[in-house]
Write an enzyme that holds these catalytic residues in place. Structure first.
Site, mmCIF file in Angstrom:
data_model
loop_
_atom_site.group_PDB
_atom_site.id
_atom_site.type_symbol
_atom_site.label_atom_id
_atom_site.label_comp_id
_atom_site.label_asym_id
_atom_site.label_seq_id
_atom_site.Cartn_x
_atom_site.Cartn_y
_atom_site.Cartn_z
ATOM 1 N N SER A 174 4.423 -5.275 -2.849
ATOM 2 C CA SER A 174 4.815 -3.898 -3.222
ATOM 3 C C SER A 174 5.226 -3.258 -2.049
ATOM 4 C CB SER A 174 3.514 -3.136 -3.353
ATOM 5 O OG SER A 174 3.345 -2.224 -3.899
ATOM 6 N N GLY A 230 0.899 -1.166 -0.009
ATOM 7 C CA GLY A 230 -0.092 -0.071 -0.193
ATOM 8 C C GLY A 230 0.872 1.298 -0.141
ATOM 9 N N GLY A 231 2.046 1.309 -0.647
ATOM 10 C CA GLY A 231 2.874 2.411 -0.637
ATOM 11 C C GLY A 231 3.535 2.940 0.427
#
Length: 563
Positions: free
Chosen positions: A210, A131-132
């Site tokens: 991610s 989620g960055g």
């Protein structure tokens, strides 16, 4: 509503279920170092007991909100480990959240999935959500089908996000990397507690997608996490990614404060006081997921070397170049069209890229002048788009560009450095499997595997929004079975294809980025370097213009104290 917010909210809605009251025989009570804990048989997977909402640390709150996590609580009466839908504070649209999700500062909770088996000392998988570094939560993805082998205990968890997790001022109250220190605290909690849940603390694999992928690679490079795990699976992200490390954390803190209408940013004491006293609603009111420079502002940082209990005091690139880290087995890879992450911005960004392409250069490049920056920008634009403007007829080049600046280059660069440092247990793959129900890239008849598509293959269901695996095509079910087997093999043996397996042999990767496994319609070992032309182009750019991250500066008072 922007893409990442939509993904988070829709996924959250998808996992909301109405649970029937469990009967007494559905509960499992365990004695743990924290105290007795009661979990229940999972209503969606009767081969599992699910233990939710276990506090693995205590979150500092109020003016202490940026400090390292505090010890976890203990108790004497049984703790009912039921899902409280707890989220760490983050940038989301409040009214769109399911009503039973709760954002709260004290959000450091773990979820443990225990197989219904009498066996003990099971392998442990700790999964770090993506989620960055600005959105997400531990149970963003579900992995219950993966656990049907009944020989793995799974741990998911929350960690602090955005400014709450990654404000980095280098001061006593905001030293930096609170969110990464949360992750280290979770791994220490696993070492102390997981045996009570049937897991083996000496057999721990960390994995993530991610930003979670970047996290697990950073954990491997951090001395503070050394010895807490034994294998690593980074999926579509890495420690060298532009979004993974703040280049100049003080400048970022000033930039973000200005976005929130705080103007006295050059007074460091006032800046720190602003962040310590600002309401959480204000600090999480600004969307950070649509920046042109491939960052989300807040992420891990380089801390000052004098910081107590620092997570990271040196650039990941320097650590990798020296090979100064424990060389654990690593299963690392990417999807073939990672840049589809940015496809929803194409209709707007194609015009802006044609107006000023240099605005879209990644933030980890530095130039002596604007003229030099424009010159390099033009060189990069020509490499991807030739002499044509960015447009519908070269949208695949747009996808390639964002694949490379966000993910591909940094992942392959780290792999190259692993091999050059004598790391002989790194297994590289490219995931490219697509089904006919995958939408084509706009303006083309081409399909590609989107960002973290390989994680979708391991997780439950068809995708984030459809958990009904029975609707999958025969081809997709076969692919999910193969990928799950590869991940399972790696968790159990440190190799995705151990000796005697029916799968194609998979040797460790070399410094020339080969061999690697192609995970497409078939599994195929390839011996040519992965993405050789594009990677070499970017490696040349970075060798000339790389911007090394720096820690926040010391205040005058700190400088005097250190002297």
């Amino acid at each position: 509503m922007k893409l990442w917010t939509c993904v988070l909210l829709l996924c959250a809605a998808a996992v909301c279920v109405t649970c029937e009251q469990p009967s007494d025989e559905d509960w499992l009570e365990l004695d743990t170092p924290q105290g007795p804990v009661r979990g229940r048989r999972d209503p969606d997977a009767d081969h599992l007991y699910s233990f939710y909402n276990i506090p693995y640390a205590t979150t500092p709150v109020g003016e202490n909100r940026y400090k390292a996590p505090l010890p976890a609580p203990v108790w004497e009466t049984p703790f009912d480990a039921v899902d409280k839908r707890v989220l760490c504070p983050q940038t989301i649209i409040q009214d769109a959240l399911p009503k039973d999700f709760v954002e709260q500062e004290d959000c450091l909770i773990a979820n443990v999935y225990v197989p219904d088996t009498r066996r003990k000392n099971l392998s442990v998988l700790v999964y770090v959500h993506g989620g960055g570094f600005v959105i997400g939560y531990g149970n963003f993805f579900k992995f219950k089908h993966f656990l049907k082998t009944k020989d793995i205990v799974l741990v998911t968890f929350n960690y602090r996000l955005g400014v709450n997790g990654f404000l980095c001022l280098g001061t006593e109250d905001a030293p930096g990397n609170a969110g990464m220190k949360d992750q280290v605290a979770l791994l220490r909690w696993v070492q102390k507690n997981i045996a009570s849940y049937g897991g083996n603390p000496d057999d721990v694999t960390i994995a993530g997608y991610s930003a979670g992928s970047a996290s697990v690679e950073l954990l491997m490079l951090s001395k503070s996490a050394e010895g807490l795990f034994h294998r690593v699976i980074p999926e579509s992200g890495g420690a060298l990614a532009v979004f993974s490390i703040q280049r100049d954390p003080l400048d970022i803190a000033k930039t973000f404060a200005k976005l929130l209408n705080f103007t006295n940013v050059d007074d460091n004491n006032a800046l720190e006081e602003f962040y310590k006293t600002a309401p959480l609603e204000l600090l999480n009111s600004y969307l950070l997921t649509e920046r042109y420079d491939s960052t989300f502002l807040f992420s891990p940082c380089i801390e000052r070397e004098t910081t107590k209990d620092a997570f990271l005091t040196e650039s990941p690139l320097s650590i990798l170049q020296r090979g100064d880290y424990r060389k654990l087995p690593v299963l690392v890879g990417l999807a073939d069209m990672e840049g589809l992450l940015r496809i929803h911005y194409f209709d707007d960004w194609k015009h802006k890229m044609n107006e000023k392409f240099s605005d879209f250069l990644p933030a980890d490049l530095t130039f002596k002048s604007e003229e030099e920056k424009d010159e390099v920008a033009n060189k990069i634009k020509k490499f991807y788009f030739g002499n044509k403007p960015v447009g519908n007829d070269n949208i695949l080049s747009y996808v390639d560009y964002f694949s490379d600046v966000f993910f591909t280059t940094s992942i392959l660069w780290a792999v190259k450095l692993y091999a050059e440092a004598g790391h002989k247990q790194v297994y590289l793959y490219e995931y490219s499997y697509v089904d006919e129900d995958i939408p084509t890239v706009p303006h083309t008849n081409v399909r590609g595997a989107d960002h973290v598509a390989q994680t979708h293959a391991v997780m439950d269901g068809l995708n984030l929004f459809n958990q009904n695996e029975s609707l999958a095509s025969a081809g997709r079910l076969v692919m999910k079975k193969k990928v799950r087997q590869l991940w399972h093999n790696f968790i159990k043996t440190g190799k995705p294809v151990p000796e005697g397996s029916s799968l194609p042999a998979w040797p460790a990767v070399g410094a020339n980025l080969s061999p690697y496994m192609s995970l497409g319609q078939e599994l195929e070992l390839k011996h040519e370097p992965l993405q050789e032309t594009r990677f070499n182009f970017w490696l040349d750019i970075y060798q000339k213009y790389y911007l090394d991250p720096i820690p926040p500066p010391a205040s005058s008072a700190q400088s005097r104290h250190e002297l």
